[in-house]
Design a protein around this motif. Structure first.
Motif, PDB file in Angstrom:
ATOM      1  N   GLY A 117       2.442 -38.087  -6.627  1.00  0.00           N
ATOM      2  CA  GLY A 117       3.107 -38.794  -5.537  1.00  0.00           C
ATOM      3  C   GLY A 117       2.955 -38.116  -4.187  1.00  0.00           C
ATOM      4  N   VAL A 118       2.704 -36.808  -4.149  1.00  0.00           N
ATOM      5  CA  VAL A 118       2.652 -36.103  -2.861  1.00  0.00           C
ATOM      6  C   VAL A 118       1.278 -35.532  -2.533  1.00  0.00           C
ATOM      7  N   ALA A 119       0.388 -35.440  -3.503  1.00  0.00           N
ATOM      8  CA  ALA A 119      -0.947 -34.882  -3.246  1.00  0.00           C
ATOM      9  C   ALA A 119      -1.997 -35.975  -3.479  1.00  0.00           C
ATOM     10  N   PRO A 120      -3.113 -35.878  -2.781  1.00  0.00           N
ATOM     11  CA  PRO A 120      -4.122 -36.952  -2.879  1.00  0.00           C
ATOM     12  C   PRO A 120      -5.030 -36.822  -4.106  1.00  0.00           C
ATOM     13  N   TYR A 121      -4.447 -36.511  -5.265  1.00  0.00           N
ATOM     14  CA  TYR A 121      -5.252 -36.437  -6.481  1.00  0.00           C
ATOM     15  C   TYR A 121      -5.537 -37.842  -6.997  1.00  0.00           C
ATOM     16  N   PRO A 122      -6.741 -38.082  -7.503  1.00  0.00           N
ATOM     17  CA  PRO A 122      -7.031 -39.393  -8.096  1.00  0.00           C
ATOM     18  C   PRO A 122      -6.162 -39.611  -9.348  1.00  0.00           C
ATOM     19  N   LEU A 123      -5.866 -40.855  -9.629  1.00  0.00           N
ATOM     20  CA  LEU A 123      -5.023 -41.191 -10.777  1.00  0.00           C
ATOM     21  C   LEU A 123      -5.625 -40.695 -12.084  1.00  0.00           C
ATOM     22  N   LYS A 124      -6.945 -40.802 -12.232  1.00  0.00           N
ATOM     23  CA  LYS A 124      -7.565 -40.359 -13.485  1.00  0.00           C
ATOM     24  C   LYS A 124      -7.376 -38.852 -13.686  1.00  0.00           C
ATOM     25  N   MET A 125      -7.351 -38.082 -12.586  1.00  0.00           N
ATOM     26  CA  MET A 125      -7.129 -36.647 -12.707  1.00  0.00           C
ATOM     27  C   MET A 125      -5.688 -36.369 -13.140  1.00  0.00           C
ATOM     28  N   THR A 126      -4.748 -37.084 -12.556  1.00  0.00           N
ATOM     29  CA  THR A 126      -3.344 -36.897 -12.941  1.00  0.00           C
ATOM     30  C   THR A 126      -3.140 -37.258 -14.402  1.00  0.00           C
ATOM     31  N   LEU A 127      -3.696 -38.367 -14.831  1.00  0.00           N
ATOM     32  CA  LEU A 127      -3.564 -38.778 -16.237  1.00  0.00           C
ATOM     33  C   LEU A 127      -4.280 -37.790 -17.168  1.00  0.00           C
ATOM     34  N   GLY A 128      -5.407 -37.275 -16.714  1.00  0.00           N
ATOM     35  CA  GLY A 128      -6.120 -36.256 -17.496  1.00  0.00           C
ATOM     36  C   GLY A 128      -5.297 -34.994 -17.649  1.00  0.00           C
ATOM     37  N   TRP A 129      -4.666 -34.548 -16.572  1.00  0.00           N
ATOM     38  CA  TRP A 129      -3.792 -33.370 -16.648  1.00  0.00           C
ATOM     39  C   TRP A 129      -2.615 -33.614 -17.577  1.00  0.00           C
ATOM     40  N   ILE A 130      -2.024 -34.809 -17.490  1.00  0.00           N
ATOM     41  CA  ILE A 130      -0.889 -35.125 -18.367  1.00  0.00           C
ATOM     42  C   ILE A 130      -1.324 -35.045 -19.834  1.00  0.00           C
ATOM     43  N   ALA A 131      -2.439 -35.677 -20.156  1.00  0.00           N
ATOM     44  CA  ALA A 131      -2.916 -35.666 -21.541  1.00  0.00           C
ATOM     45  C   ALA A 131      -3.331 -34.254 -21.974  1.00  0.00           C
ATOM     46  N   GLY A 132      -4.097 -33.592 -21.123  1.00  0.00           N
ATOM     47  CA  GLY A 132      -4.597 -32.257 -21.474  1.00  0.00           C
ATOM     48  C   GLY A 132      -3.507 -31.227 -21.588  1.00  0.00           C
ATOM     49  N   ASN A 133      -2.608 -31.187 -20.602  1.00  0.00           N
ATOM     50  CA  ASN A 133      -1.520 -30.207 -20.663  1.00  0.00           C
ATOM     51  C   ASN A 133      -0.507 -30.541 -21.751  1.00  0.00           C
ATOM     52  N   GLY A 134      -0.307 -31.838 -22.000  1.00  0.00           N
ATOM     53  CA  GLY A 134       0.577 -32.227 -23.096  1.00  0.00           C
ATOM     54  C   GLY A 134       0.046 -31.733 -24.437  1.00  0.00           C
ATOM     55  N   LEU A 135      -1.241 -31.952 -24.677  1.00  0.00           N
ATOM     56  CA  LEU A 135      -1.860 -31.469 -25.903  1.00  0.00           C
ATOM     57  C   LEU A 135      -1.802 -29.943 -25.980  1.00  0.00           C
ATOM     58  N   GLU A 136      -2.057 -29.294 -24.856  1.00  0.00           N
ATOM     59  CA  GLU A 136      -2.017 -27.827 -24.831  1.00  0.00           C
ATOM     60  C   GLU A 136      -0.634 -27.304 -25.222  1.00  0.00           C
ATOM     61  N   MET A 137       0.417 -27.910 -24.690  1.00  0.00           N
ATOM     62  CA  MET A 137       1.771 -27.439 -24.997  1.00  0.00           C
ATOM     63  C   MET A 137       2.129 -27.675 -26.461  1.00  0.00           C
ATOM     64  N   ILE A 138       1.694 -28.798 -27.011  1.00  0.00           N
ATOM     65  CA  ILE A 138       1.956 -29.050 -28.428  1.00  0.00           C
ATOM     66  C   ILE A 138       1.215 -28.037 -29.299  1.00  0.00           C
TER      67      ILE A 138
END
Length: 191
Positions: free
Chosen positions: A154-175
């Motif tokens: 919401g505050v940085a100009p990251y592309p949506l695919k990058m944000t979704l990639g981080w969510i998926a990647g970091n979520g998997l990493e934490m699990i």
């Protein structure tokens, strides 16, 4: 000078403030039997050695678990960010430092602190030590990181695919970190 019998009476009086040999919740004969028994004390050096060994083994297990988590985070982050989504970083090069300007000690230091924090919170905050407990912990961590990525989008100009990639990647990493902690960490035995 006191005789041997007087010393025993004085010791019993100090120990229980009773000279008649009575002990609460016991009959007089059982109390006398307990009072008359001589229990050999455990030598101090054996007790200290045992306690030191427990502390040492607990610390070594904690360090070993931390080290395994750190190695996993280091490898996972390298593969995820440095290989899998590297093209996304190249597309948004204007948002990042140039590769030669990256401060690797800060990156590695942050990963060490992150692994230490995740391991310490799990070791000190969770009573269980099973794979199921670790997966639950990983799910809780994922629930913490997902909203942060959404807020950053919401505050940085990251592309949506990058944000979704981080969510998926970091979520998997934490699990996976939770699974490693659940599989490796065994709490110190109760004293």
């Amino acid at each position: 000078m006191r005789e041997e019998g007087e010393d025993e009476v004085a010791g019993a009086k100090r120990a229980d403030n009773r000279i008649d040999g009575s002990v609460p919740h016991l009959g007089k004969s059982a109390a006398r039997e307990l009072t008359n028994r001589r229990i050999a004390p455990i030598p101090d050096y054996e007790m200290v050695s045992c306690v030191t060994e427990l502390r040492y083994s607990w610390r070594m297990r904690l360090f070993g678990t931390f080290f395994a988590v750190y190695v996993f985070i280091f490898i996972y982050e390298f593969v995820f960010h440095g290989v899998l989504i590297k093209p996304w970083y190249e597309e948004t090069m204007h948002l990042w430092r140039a590769e030669e300007d990256c401060v690797m000690p800060a990156l590695m230091g942050g990963q060490i602190l992150f692994a230490a924090a995740l391991t310490g919170v799990y070791a000190l905050g969770f009573k269980g030590s099973s794979l199921k407990d670790g997966l639950r912990y990983g799910g809780m961590l994922m629930a913490i990181f997902v909203p942060q990525h959404i807020m950053m989008h919401g505050v940085a100009p990251y592309p949506l695919k990058m944000t979704l990639g981080w969510i998926a990647g970091n979520g998997l990493e934490m699990i996976l970190v939770g699974a490693i902690l659940g599989a490796l960490w065994k709490p110190k035995p109760a004293p």
